[in-house]
Design an enzyme around this catalytic site. Structure first.
Site, PDB file in Angstrom:
ATOM      1  N   ASP A   1      -4.007  58.825 -16.378  1.00  0.00           N
ATOM      2  CA  ASP A   1      -5.294  58.533 -17.041  1.00  0.00           C
ATOM      3  C   ASP A   1      -5.107  58.481 -18.560  1.00  0.00           C
ATOM      4  O   ASP A   1      -5.613  57.577 -19.228  1.00  0.00           O
ATOM      5  CB  ASP A   1      -6.380  59.538 -16.623  1.00  0.00           C
TER       6      ASP A   1
ATOM      7  N   ASP B   1      -1.661  45.379 -15.160  1.00  0.00           N
ATOM      8  CA  ASP B   1      -2.792  44.448 -15.365  1.00  0.00           C
ATOM      9  C   ASP B   1      -3.529  44.817 -16.645  1.00  0.00           C
ATOM     10  O   ASP B   1      -3.930  43.951 -17.419  1.00  0.00           O
ATOM     11  CB  ASP B   1      -3.776  44.507 -14.181  1.00  0.00           C
TER      12      ASP B   1
ATOM     13  N   LYS C   1       0.679  61.799 -12.040  1.00  0.00           N
ATOM     14  CA  LYS C   1      -0.573  62.559 -11.968  1.00  0.00           C
ATOM     15  C   LYS C   1      -0.202  63.932 -11.417  1.00  0.00           C
ATOM     16  O   LYS C   1      -0.678  64.360 -10.363  1.00  0.00           O
ATOM     17  CB  LYS C   1      -1.578  61.793 -11.075  1.00  0.00           C
TER      18      LYS C   1
ATOM     19  N   ASP D   1       1.087  49.092 -10.736  1.00  0.00           N
ATOM     20  CA  ASP D   1       0.272  47.903 -10.451  1.00  0.00           C
ATOM     21  C   ASP D   1      -0.937  47.867 -11.380  1.00  0.00           C
ATOM     22  O   ASP D   1      -1.227  46.852 -12.017  1.00  0.00           O
ATOM     23  CB  ASP D   1      -0.178  47.955  -8.979  1.00  0.00           C
TER      24      ASP D   1
ATOM     25  N   TYR E   1       1.670  52.299  -0.999  1.00  0.00           N
ATOM     26  CA  TYR E   1       1.722  50.937  -0.465  1.00  0.00           C
ATOM     27  C   TYR E   1       2.422  50.892   0.892  1.00  0.00           C
ATOM     28  O   TYR E   1       2.135  50.031   1.716  1.00  0.00           O
ATOM     29  CB  TYR E   1       2.505  50.015  -1.421  1.00  0.00           C
TER      30      TYR E   1
HETATM   31  C1  IPM Z   1       1.139  42.605  -7.945  1.00  0.00           C
HETATM   32  C2  IPM Z   1       0.037  42.330  -6.958  1.00  0.00           C
HETATM   33  C3  IPM Z   1       0.481  42.821  -5.585  1.00  0.00           C
HETATM   34  C4  IPM Z   1       0.714  44.320  -5.690  1.00  0.00           C
HETATM   35  C5  IPM Z   1      -0.478  42.488  -4.430  1.00  0.00           C
HETATM   36  C6  IPM Z   1      -0.746  41.004  -4.320  1.00  0.00           C
HETATM   37  C7  IPM Z   1       0.032  43.022  -3.113  1.00  0.00           C
HETATM   38  O1  IPM Z   1      -1.149  42.919  -7.372  1.00  0.00           O
HETATM   39  O2  IPM Z   1       2.255  42.095  -7.747  1.00  0.00           O
HETATM   40  O3  IPM Z   1       0.891  43.308  -8.914  1.00  0.00           O
HETATM   41  O4  IPM Z   1      -0.230  45.104  -5.593  1.00  0.00           O
HETATM   42  O5  IPM Z   1       1.860  44.709  -5.856  1.00  0.00           O
HETATM   43 MG    MG Z   2      -1.079  43.733  -9.317  1.00  0.00          MG
END
Ligand code: IPM
Ligand code: MG
Length: 360
Positions: free
Chosen positions: A219, A247, A186, A243, A141
């Site tokens: 993975d 999710d 990884k 990240d 990042y």
């Molecule tokens: C999160 C989001 C952010 C990230 C984006 C919006 C930059 O996806 O907070 O998980 O990737 O960190």
């Molecule tokens: Mg995110």
């Protein structure tokens, strides 16, 4: 107590969910006699429109002065062209870097009232209580980026101290929980992961011999999160893996709209935000789930403001509202009557007032 709180609503559904988070904060202040001074500032696309920068100097000044910051979400199609000179997401990354919040805590705890909202069968969801500790201010990042018409590069770098401090924080949390850390990397492919693994092994052996360390490739971790999530306690990983995996893990809780986060620096001064994005497709329609933001307020009360009892009550209020059958569309089942963002906030505030009254 008194606290100055930066309120950064951002874009898309950000202002709608923030409104409900602020109402809960105000209820906590009122019921407990705390003085929360809230100061709003622009971030993301809203800040690009107003000041040409996703994290402008005025916002930085507010955040510098504040004790903590609460963020909604950033981004949207308006600012997302691959050739846009500045992007809202960069504003969020600049904010995280400015606050030096290197450890992003993302708890994933399932709740029976939401089993039906998850695509997984209930037998996989029982007793899931995971704390993700995502490294937040390093890795790909923040590495050098370059792009020409035919080639692009993103550099991923990790330094020893960045790995040590986040793994140390993860291990400290594990000590207060079930005593287990799983480090995800990884290392079969990436040099940064090989360094991560070597430093993690060494640190855990010398500083945390009482905490169990397991390692998993990312993975395989993605698969185990679905096939046996209850086995995990604390998961620690680098920025991008964290990240993606969080999710995925949110679906154990029924919706991305349920997951809060706390980003802490060395002083545990923090930035609090839902893990979801700005959901531009549903913005302005009063249908977004405010729970992740309200649960982020709870984390703020607990980790930065020293109000653990109030934090517990906010969490209880959220689940009491859900158990009473109040749900936004993302967590409603076919037979539930979904309610809107503001109505969900009403229910949670009412539950908070009821619980706080009983508590006193
Ligand atoms: C999160 C989001 C952010 C990230 C984006 C919006 C930059 O996806 O907070 O998980 O990737 O960190
Ligand atoms: Mg995110």
């Amino acid at each position: 107590m008194e606290a100055l709180i930066a309120i950064l609503a951002g874009d898309g559904i950000g202002p709608e969910i923030m409104r409900e988070g602020v109402r809960v904060l105000n209820a906590v202040g009122e019921c407990g006699g705390h003085r929360f001074e809230l100061r709003e500032a622009l971030i993301g696309g809203a800040a690009i429109d107003a000041a040409g920068d996703g994290f402008p100097a005025e916002t930085r000044a507010v955040v510098d002065e504040a004790d903590v910051a609460l963020l909604g979400a950033v981004g949207g199609p308006k600012w997302s062209s691959p050739d846009a000179p500045v992007r809202p997401e960069q504003g969020l990354l600049d904010l995280r870097a400015a606050m030096k919040v290197y450890a992003n805590l993302r708890p994933v705890k399932t709740h029976p009232a939401l089993y039906a909202a998850s695509p997984l069968r209930p037998e996989y969801l029982a007793d899931v209580d995971i704390l993700f500790v995502r490294e937040l201010t390093g890795g790909i990042y923040f590495g050098e980026k370059r792009r020409s018409a035919d080639e692009a590069t993103d550099v991923c770098t990790y330094h020893r101290h960045e790995i040590e401090r986040v793994v140390r924080m993860a291990a400290q949390f594990a000590r207060e929980r079930r005593g287990k850390v799983t480090s995800i990397d990884k290392a079969n492919v990436l040099e940064t992961s090989r360094l991560w693994r070597r430093i993690t092994d060494e640190l855990m052996r010398t500083e945390f011999p009482d905490v169990q360390l397991d390692t998993l490739y990312v993975d395989a971790a993605a698969m185990h999160l679905l096939s046996g999530p209850a086995a995990f306690d604390v998961l620690v990983t680098e920025n991008m893996f964290g990240d993606i995996l969080t999710d995925e893990a949110s679906m154990l809780c029924g919706s991305l709209g349920m997951l809060p986060s706390a980003s802490l620096n060395a002083d545990r001064r923090g930035l609090y935000e839902p893990i979801h994005g700005s959901a531009p497709d549903i913005a302005g329609r009063d249908i977004a789930n405010p729970c992740a933001t309200i649960l982020s307020v709870a984390m703020m009360l607990r980790f930065s403001l020293g109000l653990g009892d109030e934090a517990d009550l906010v969490e209880q209020a959220v689940y009491a509202a859900i158990e009473a059958g109040h749900r936004t569309g993302d967590i409603a089942s076919a037979t539930d009557q979904a309610i809107g963002t503001a109505a969900m906030g009403d229910e949670i505030v009412a539950q908070y007032r009821r619980l706080a009254g009983r508590h006193e």
